[in-house]
Scaffold this motif. Structure first.
Motif: not given
Length: 386
Positions: A4-8, A308-309, A346-351
């Motif tokens: 998750p951290a690397a994806v973000k 993201a996918k 993606l919403a979490e990434v933006r926030e």
């Protein structure tokens, strides 16, 4: 990459360049429908682009198109962009809208016309110097409509000569991006019709000549992800022009027609190490019936979702299935990633970046559309006519 951290982190670093012309009036060969609030100047285009970046956090650069974005003071335009949190991106040349180019530009049989086209390309490099732009993007409408109309071999020689002259003019940190298109407006033979032709010319020029993959510039059934993988493998993929197509070069919003194709392309980008600044992710779209700014925002979001996918593909599981010849399992690994709903991620990434999780809703609430419709009254709206 499934951590998750690397994806973000990868998603936060991704940038999608938006085109100045997407904010102006554009359409089909038959009709351009005007809309209220359309920019009248390059600076107003930058104002709109700044809104896209403000709500997505992923569109920090704007591509220019010359002569559509001609100004007297390019350093001042670059400063204006910087004041709005943007930078000027690729400079796009135009060798297709002058009457002299009826039979081609750099491939024209008349040396005087070829000189005119070359002078324009060199002037674009001057603009790059003034704006700090890294990339010169070249697309040629050159070609023929009838067998025997011109000498195919000689046209390639003329093309090579012009490209060499431009390449020699480039600065040390500047690149040439050569785009291809298999037909239109030339219907018998196009001078740069496919990735192989573009790659062959770039290979002769040198390492700062790269190929642009416009996702709408392929015959039906073309495996675009194979082209992407090959160009990445050879170190010659310079940029994308993202858009969608149903039939030909439809220039619809990226990911709208075939989101699975966009995912497959982005998987090859991730797999091939192309999710870096060396590969420019640009939009090249023609918003005819939809509102401009929301269409660009949606397109940026669609590219983000496909990315993201692609980042969520379990590479270890996929490699194991491929090595063992487990066809169904290998396909299932890709499908599992594609079928993942990445919108919450993606919403979490933006926030985490201090942005609203839903850029479209945030833009609607901003009142920008109403403001520009009220303020941009009079003058000549930007666009390319028709």
């Amino acid at each position: 990459m499934t951590e998750p951290a690397a994806v973000k982190a990868a998603l936060k670093s991704q940038a999608v360049e938006t085109p100045s012309w997407a904010y102006g009036n554009s359409g089909t060969r038959f009709k351009v429908f005007a809309q209220p609030g359309i920019p009248r100047t390059p600076r107003e285009k930058l104002d709109d682009a700044a809104q896209v970046h403000a709500f997505t956090g992923a569109a920090p650069t704007v591509a220019l198109h010359i002569p559509w974005d001609t100004v007297e003071d390019y350093p001042a335009l670059a400063r204006y962009a910087q004041e709005r949190g943007l930078a000027l991106g690729a400079v796009n040349s135009n060798t297709f809208q002058d009457d002299a180019y009826r039979l081609g530009s750099v491939c024209h049989p008349d040396p005087a016309v070829r000189r005119k086209a070359l002078d324009h390309l060199l002037a674009c490099v001057d603009i790059m110097d003034a704006t700090g732009s890294r990339d010169l993007k070249l697309w040629f409408a050159d070609g023929t409509n009838y067998p025997g109309q011109d000498d195919v071999h000689e046209r390639q020689d003329r093309l090579a000569e012009a490209l060499a002259a431009v390449y020699e003019r480039l600065g040390e940190n500047q690149r040439m991006l050569l785009e291809y298109k298999f037909f239109e407006p030339a219907f018998y033979m196009t001078d740069v019709p496919d990735w192989g032709t573009a790659y062959a010319h770039c290979l002769k020029l040198g390492p700062r000549a790269r190929v642009v993959v416009d996702t709408g510039h392929h015959a039906p059934g073309t495996n675009i992800e194979f082209i992407v993988a090959t160009l990445l493998r050879e170190g010659r993929l310079g940029a994308f022009d993202f858009n969608s197509r149903f039939y030909a070069d439809d220039d619809l919003m990226a990911g709208a027609a075939d989101p699975f194709q966009l995912f497959r392309i982005m998987y090859e980008v991730v797999r091939g190490g192309g999710l870096t600044a060396d590969v420019a992710f640009m939009l090249d779209q023609c918003h005819n019936i939809e509102a401009k700014i929301p269409a660009v925002i949606r397109s940026v979001m669609n590219v983000q979702e496909a990315t993201a996918k692609a980042l969520l593909v379990d590479g270890h599981a996929l490699a194991a299935a491929q090595r063992s010849g487990d066809v169904l399992e290998a396909n299932a690994v890709l499908m599992d990633a594609f079928n993942t709903d990445v919108r919450p991620l993606l919403a979490e990434v933006r926030e985490e970046q201090g942005l609203d999780g839903d850029p479209m809703a945030a833009y609607r609430r901003s009142g920008w559309a109403r403001r520009i419709a009220e303020e941009r009254v009079g003058g000549q709206q930007a666009g390319w006519g028709a």
